[in-house]
Design a protein around this motif. Structure first.
Motif, short mmCIF file in Angstrom:
data_model
loop_
_atom_site.label_atom_id
_atom_site.label_comp_id
_atom_site.label_asym_id
_atom_site.label_seq_id
_atom_site.Cartn_x
_atom_site.Cartn_y
_atom_site.Cartn_z
N MET A 101 0.80 -1.22 0.00
CA MET A 101 0.00 0.00 0.00
C MET A 101 0.84 1.28 0.00
N GLN A 102 2.11 1.17 0.24
CA GLN A 102 2.97 2.35 0.24
C GLN A 102 3.65 2.49 -1.13
N PRO A 103 4.02 3.72 -1.53
CA PRO A 103 4.77 3.86 -2.78
C PRO A 103 6.08 3.09 -2.70
N TRP A 104 6.43 2.44 -3.78
CA TRP A 104 7.67 1.67 -3.80
C TRP A 104 8.83 2.59 -4.11
N PRO A 105 9.95 2.40 -3.44
CA PRO A 105 11.12 3.25 -3.71
C PRO A 105 11.71 2.94 -5.09
N TRP A 106 12.48 3.88 -5.58
CA TRP A 106 13.06 3.74 -6.92
C TRP A 106 13.95 2.51 -7.04
N TYR A 107 14.63 2.13 -5.96
CA TYR A 107 15.55 1.01 -6.05
C TYR A 107 14.83 -0.33 -6.09
N VAL A 108 13.51 -0.34 -5.93
CA VAL A 108 12.73 -1.56 -6.13
C VAL A 108 12.02 -1.50 -7.48
N SER A 109 11.31 -0.40 -7.72
CA SER A 109 10.53 -0.30 -8.96
C SER A 109 11.42 -0.16 -10.19
N GLY A 110 12.52 0.58 -10.10
CA GLY A 110 13.42 0.75 -11.24
C GLY A 110 13.97 -0.57 -11.76
N PRO A 111 14.57 -1.39 -10.90
CA PRO A 111 15.05 -2.70 -11.38
C PRO A 111 13.93 -3.61 -11.91
N LEU A 112 12.73 -3.51 -11.34
CA LEU A 112 11.63 -4.32 -11.86
C LEU A 112 11.25 -3.89 -13.28
N ILE A 113 11.22 -2.57 -13.53
CA ILE A 113 10.96 -2.07 -14.88
C ILE A 113 12.08 -2.53 -15.81
N SER A 114 13.31 -2.46 -15.35
CA SER A 114 14.45 -2.91 -16.16
C SER A 114 14.34 -4.39 -16.50
N LEU A 115 13.93 -5.18 -15.55
CA LEU A 115 13.78 -6.62 -15.78
C LEU A 115 12.72 -6.89 -16.85
N VAL A 116 11.58 -6.20 -16.74
CA VAL A 116 10.51 -6.37 -17.73
C VAL A 116 11.00 -5.96 -19.11
N LEU A 117 11.71 -4.82 -19.20
CA LEU A 117 12.21 -4.38 -20.49
C LEU A 117 13.27 -5.33 -21.06
N PHE A 118 14.11 -5.86 -20.19
CA PHE A 118 15.09 -6.85 -20.65
C PHE A 118 14.38 -8.06 -21.24
N LEU A 119 13.33 -8.53 -20.57
CA LEU A 119 12.58 -9.68 -21.08
C LEU A 119 11.90 -9.36 -22.41
N LEU A 120 11.35 -8.14 -22.54
CA LEU A 120 10.72 -7.73 -23.80
C LEU A 120 11.75 -7.68 -24.92
N LEU A 121 12.92 -7.10 -24.64
CA LEU A 121 13.98 -7.05 -25.65
C LEU A 121 14.44 -8.45 -26.05
N TRP A 122 14.51 -9.32 -25.07
CA TRP A 122 14.97 -10.68 -25.30
C TRP A 122 14.04 -11.44 -26.25
N VAL A 123 12.73 -11.18 -26.12
CA VAL A 123 11.76 -11.86 -26.99
C VAL A 123 11.41 -11.02 -28.21
N GLY A 124 12.06 -9.86 -28.38
CA GLY A 124 11.87 -9.04 -29.58
C GLY A 124 10.62 -8.20 -29.60
N LYS A 125 10.15 -7.75 -28.45
CA LYS A 125 8.94 -6.93 -28.36
C LYS A 125 9.29 -5.52 -27.91
N ASN A 126 8.43 -4.55 -28.28
CA ASN A 126 8.56 -3.17 -27.82
C ASN A 126 7.33 -2.80 -27.03
N PHE A 127 7.54 -2.08 -25.93
CA PHE A 127 6.46 -1.67 -25.06
C PHE A 127 5.97 -0.28 -25.44
N GLY A 128 4.68 -0.07 -25.35
CA GLY A 128 4.09 1.24 -25.58
C GLY A 128 2.57 1.12 -25.53
N MET A 129 1.94 2.06 -24.89
CA MET A 129 0.48 2.00 -24.74
C MET A 129 -0.26 2.54 -25.96
N SER A 130 0.27 3.56 -26.62
CA SER A 130 -0.47 4.18 -27.71
C SER A 130 -0.61 3.25 -28.91
#
Length: 185
Positions: A5-34
């Protein structure tokens, strides 16, 4: 539950975003909502009227799941994981917003002066939302993607157009908040 319920600090959320992006790059996908809007328009038949919508939308199904997850996650977070509707905003910012006519500043996530049903009877609110929506839609198409696509996925791919777009987003935001916002309100 308190950790969720509390905001997550940058040192937790940042690496999680990096991990997701690494996995997307690994499988050849690009992220974007639009890009999902293009996919949804194609599913609804827009490819019959414009060449822009003629592409293999089925290859983008995974990104529609991201949108669905954002909607479901937002609902769960706002319904079950938010203990209060009060937004923690700097008191100086709340004071400035109240001077501009936003009496709900600090009390709600969205200003009721713009996002309540009563706002639909005010021509100024309707014009602000309509013109803002058109400008965001045009800007997203003109820039070749949205802020999340460029700032998260594009920058992680070291794409120069994404760096230019992100710099433009920041400059546009500064111009809006410091020059145009006080004129509009």
């Amino acid at each position: 539950m308190n950790a969720i319920m509390q905001p997550w600090p940058w040192y937790v959320s940042g690496p999680l975003i990096s991990l997701v992006l690494f996995l997307l790059l690994w499988v050849g996908k690009n992220f974007g909502m639009s890009s999902n809007l293009r996919t949804l328009c194609t599913i609804c038949g827009a490819d019959k009227t414009s060449d822009f919508f003629k592409f293999d939308w089925k290859a983008q199904r995974w990104n529609l799941v991201v949108v669905l997850g954002a909607i479901i996650g937002g609902f769960i977070a706002s319904t079950f994981l938010t203990d209060t509707a009060v937004v923690h905003i700097n008191p100086e910012t709340v004071k400035d917003l109240k001077e501009l006519g936003f009496s709900s500043a600090g009390n709600a996530y969205l200003p009721t002066e713009l996002y309540s049903l009563d706002a639909l009877t005010d021509i100024k609110s309707v014009l602000i939302l309509a013109i803002g929506g058109l400008l965001v839609g045009f800007g997203t198409r003109y820039a070749g993607g949205c802020t999340s696509g460029h700032a998260i996925s594009g920058l992680s791919n070291l794409q120069l157009p994404s760096l230019i777009a992100v710099i433009g987003f920041f400059i546009g935001g500064l111009i809006m908040i410091h020059l145009l916002f006080p004129l509009i309100f």
